[in-house]
Write an enzyme that holds these catalytic residues in place. Structure first.
Site, PDB file in Angstrom:
ATOM      1  CE1 TYR A 119       4.030  11.769  -1.217  1.00 46.19           C
ATOM      2  CE2 TYR A 119       2.201  10.326  -2.614  1.00 46.19           C
ATOM      3  CZ  TYR A 119       3.594  11.199  -1.955  1.00 46.19           C
ATOM      4  OH  TYR A 119       4.741  10.938  -2.729  1.00 46.19           O
ATOM      5  CG  ASN A 142      12.188  12.221   5.587  1.00 48.80           C
ATOM      6  OD1 ASN A 142      13.509  12.884   6.423  1.00 48.80           O
ATOM      7  ND2 ASN A 142      12.473  11.397   5.141  1.00 48.80           N
ATOM      8  CB  CYS A 150       9.639  10.096   2.812  1.00 51.22           C
ATOM      9  SG  CYS A 150      11.724   9.896   2.572  1.00 51.22           S
ATOM     10  CG  HIS A 151      11.195   4.096   2.205  1.00 54.62           C
ATOM     11  ND1 HIS A 151      11.936   4.497   2.918  1.00 54.62           N
ATOM     12  CD2 HIS A 151      10.136   2.867   1.926  1.00 54.62           C
ATOM     13  CE1 HIS A 151      12.091   3.577   3.597  1.00 54.62           C
ATOM     14  NE2 HIS A 151      10.907   2.200   3.981  1.00 54.62           N
ATOM     15  CD  GLU A 177      10.388  -1.085   4.404  1.00 52.65           C
ATOM     16  OE1 GLU A 177       9.439  -1.221   4.362  1.00 52.65           O
ATOM     17  OE2 GLU A 177      11.832  -0.075   4.466  1.00 52.65           O
TER      18      GLU A 177
END
Length: 185
Positions: A119, A142, A150-151, A177
């Site tokens: 962040y 979002n 945002c993940h 991912e």
């Protein structure tokens, strides 16, 4: 016909797609994808469509075959199938503005598949080094999760951070991912 009234009529089309993290509502305008909503059960979907109608004007229409949605549906499917790492879609940012939009645009362009950012680091990237809590709020608001990733924003101490779609969804996206091991259960 009064052309003045015409400019406010924004066409919003939507579809619900099944994904590895449950049903997602995708909504688009002629400008691009405008909203992605998690856990799109009927109740959640109806609330989201009501919000879209009041924010953007016009009645959202279910149209999975709409040219405004077909590419988004295809790319979301490919992403969850592990066949796509980046979304290449026009985005309509009209549901978010100011600092939040700035942060989300930086996230969309600057934090690729398989990477995470803190962040505080994201706050520094937009020139607001003290604003990590505001970055957290931007992630929470979002309107385009998954597509605007945002993940991929996590706590600097290694904590996973919060997530509008729930932590299980965040873990699954990060596992998809390759950032986290696949959840065991």
């Amino acid at each position: 016909m009064d052309s003045h009234g015409q400019q406010y009529e924004q066409r919003i089309v939507w579809a619900v797609v099944d994904t590895g993290i449950g049903p997602l509502l995708l909504a688009a305008t002629p400008e691009g994808l405008v909203n992605v909503v998690f856990h799109a059960t009927d109740a959640v979907r109806d609330r989201a469509l009501g919000r879209l109608a009041s924010r953007l004007g016009g009645e959202p229409v279910e149209a999975p075959g709409s040219p405004l949605l077909t590419e988004a549906i295809r790319q979301v499917g490919a992403y969850f199938a592990g066949e796509r790492r980046a979304f290449e879609l026009p985005l309509d940012w009209s549901l978010i503005s100011g600092f939040n939009r700035q942060v989300l645009r930086e996230l969309a362009t600057g934090v690729p598949f398989g990477q995470v950012v803190g962040y505080g680091d994201l706050a520094r990237r937009v020139g607001q080094p003290g604003a990590s809590q505001a970055v957290g709020a931007a992630m929470g608001s979002n309107p385009l999760p998954v597509v605007v990733p945002c993940h991929r924003v996590v706590e600097s101490d290694g904590g996973i951070g919060g997530f509008g779609g729930g932590l299980e969804a965040k873990r699954k996206l990060l596992a998809l991912e390759g950032v986290l091991p696949e959840p065991l259960f």
